[in-house]
Design a protein around this motif. Structure first.
Motif, mmCIF file in Angstrom:
data_model
loop_
_atom_site.group_PDB
_atom_site.id
_atom_site.type_symbol
_atom_site.label_atom_id
_atom_site.label_comp_id
_atom_site.label_asym_id
_atom_site.label_seq_id
_atom_site.Cartn_x
_atom_site.Cartn_y
_atom_site.Cartn_z
ATOM 1 N N LEU A 227 0.701 -1.035 -0.021
ATOM 2 C CA LEU A 227 0.019 0.093 -0.109
ATOM 3 C C LEU A 227 0.871 1.375 -0.096
ATOM 4 O O LEU A 227 0.441 2.310 -0.563
ATOM 5 C CB LEU A 227 -1.079 0.129 1.269
ATOM 6 N N ASP A 228 1.877 1.138 0.615
ATOM 7 C CA ASP A 228 2.810 2.325 0.801
ATOM 8 C C ASP A 228 3.850 2.383 -0.613
ATOM 9 O O ASP A 228 4.337 3.291 -0.873
ATOM 10 C CB ASP A 228 3.792 2.569 1.880
ATOM 11 N N LEU A 271 -3.813 -1.072 -6.493
ATOM 12 C CA LEU A 271 -3.684 -0.593 -5.201
ATOM 13 C C LEU A 271 -3.719 0.833 -5.099
ATOM 14 O O LEU A 271 -3.798 1.740 -4.318
ATOM 15 C CB LEU A 271 -2.233 -0.838 -4.365
ATOM 16 N N LYS A 274 -7.127 2.660 -3.435
ATOM 17 C CA LYS A 274 -6.986 2.581 -1.966
ATOM 18 C C LYS A 274 -5.805 3.495 -1.328
ATOM 19 O O LYS A 274 -6.216 3.937 -0.327
ATOM 20 C CB LYS A 274 -6.625 1.040 -1.704
ATOM 21 N N ALA A 275 -4.746 3.583 -1.879
ATOM 22 C CA ALA A 275 -3.751 4.586 -1.499
ATOM 23 C C ALA A 275 -4.204 5.786 -1.458
ATOM 24 O O ALA A 275 -4.090 6.535 -0.566
ATOM 25 C CB ALA A 275 -2.444 4.069 -2.308
ATOM 26 N N HIS A 278 -6.855 6.501 1.252
ATOM 27 C CA HIS A 278 -5.999 6.729 2.553
ATOM 28 C C HIS A 278 -5.053 7.749 2.512
ATOM 29 O O HIS A 278 -4.438 7.891 3.509
ATOM 30 C CB HIS A 278 -5.690 5.472 2.983
ATOM 31 N N ARG A 280 -2.213 8.231 1.327
ATOM 32 C CA ARG A 280 -0.872 7.843 1.217
ATOM 33 C C ARG A 280 -0.141 8.443 -0.005
ATOM 34 O O ARG A 280 0.016 7.750 -1.063
ATOM 35 C CB ARG A 280 -0.867 6.212 1.225
ATOM 36 N N GLY A 283 2.791 6.731 -1.379
ATOM 37 C CA GLY A 283 2.406 5.551 -1.887
ATOM 38 C C GLY A 283 1.765 5.586 -3.189
ATOM 39 O O GLY A 283 2.185 4.995 -4.105
ATOM 40 N N VAL A 284 0.960 6.539 -3.300
ATOM 41 C CA VAL A 284 0.380 7.024 -4.678
ATOM 42 C C VAL A 284 1.357 7.233 -5.783
ATOM 43 O O VAL A 284 1.704 6.649 -6.913
ATOM 44 C CB VAL A 284 -0.590 8.283 -4.700
#
Length: 293
Positions: A227-228, A271, A274-275, A278, A280, A283-284
């Motif tokens: 996720l990160d 993913l 979701k990143a 949240h 992140r 992460g993105v």
């Protein structure tokens, strides 16, 4: 034939106990287990192992946390017998696992790596079939019964999508100890190990006989890193390195597959929402970079 069950541990204590008890319930009792506790902060663990009163189990605790890769490499130093398993500390051996491994090793002396049939469960022990499982099923070589795989075809297949379940795999001790885990990988060290064995002429036995329950849950180390986007930085480096090594090995198809690493990039794509949800940010950015490069 005694089977060495290496058990690097750091994580959920109750799931660890279930994993250990599944080993103790094997129909073939000829095994030894070496638990290498990477310093998990729970003072009750040594006493629990002592209470088992099972002299087949050796419990060791690291004074300094080594991390997953370091603990795997340390565990390999305790191999004594011909067959080895590096078991996940939250997975479950079905009662036939040791008997299955011993039988297949005797029937297929040319095999170095042994992949049994696996059922996937979630953190609560319920059957699980995530997108990852669906992709693994799609890429797993077709066929029925035990079949030997080797060479560039196997390497390309694994580089297209890693359909193995590492904690369930059995190994010839001479192969896994000679090759070992690469020190510079912390997420894909298992795939790197198998590919190193394949490049050196080793073969893999793929079997349908179910002998293992693999636990997949959202709190796993690899899930958080995914996720990160951290795991994809390592994956990208790994695939480019594999492309070079496969080309040097004279395996152009495997090299092209590694360079493309299509399913890894598509995994990053799944993913991204979701990143973003949240927030992140890093992460993105990491996921997006992996997707387009």
């Amino acid at each position: 034939m005694t089977v060495d069950i290496l058990f690097p541990f750091y994580g959920d204590v109750e799931l660890m106990k279930l994993a250990v008890q599944s080993v103790r319930q094997q129909s073939d009792p000829d095994w030894r287990m070496v638990v290498v506790d990477d310093g998990y902060p729970d003072a009750s663990i040594p006493g629990w192992f002592a209470s088992l009163g099972d002299d087949r189990i050796t419990y060791l605790r690291n004074e300094v946390n080594l991390g997953a890769n370091g603990n795997y490499r340390k565990a390999l130093g305790f191999v004594e017998h011909e067959l080895v398993v590096v078991m996940g500390a939250d997975d479950i051996m079905l009662p036939n696992y040791v008997a299955w491994l011993v039988d297949r090793a005797a029937r297929f002396p040319e095999a170095d790596v042994f992949q049994p049939g696996v059922f996937v469960i979630d953190e609560n022990g319920a059957p699980s079939r995530t997108l990852v499982e669906q992709i693994k099923d799609a890429y797993r070589p077709k066929g029925r019964g035990p079949r030997l795989l080797r060479g560039e075809k196997l390497a390309a297949s694994l580089l297209a999508s890693n359909w193995l379940y590492f904690p369930s795999i059995g190994w010839r001790a001479e192969r896994i100890t000679a090759v070992g885990f690469r020190e510079d990988y912390h997420v894909v060290q298992d795939l790197a190990l198998v590919l190193d064995i394949v490049r050196q002429g080793g073969s893999l036995l793929l079997d349908d006989t179910a002998a293992f329950l693999y636990r997949r849950h959202s709190g796993s180390d690899s899930s958080v890193k995914a996720l990160d986007g951290v795991r994809f930085e390592e994956e990208r480096r790994f695939f480019y390195q594999m492309a070079e090594e496969m080309a040097a090995n004279g395996w152009p198809k495997a090299a092209r597959t590694a360079r493309a690493h299509l399913t890894s990039r598509l995994h990053a794509l799944t993913l991204l929402p979701k990143a973003a949800l949240h927030r992140r940010t890093a992460g993105v950015r990491n996921l997006g970079e992996h997707l387009v490069r």
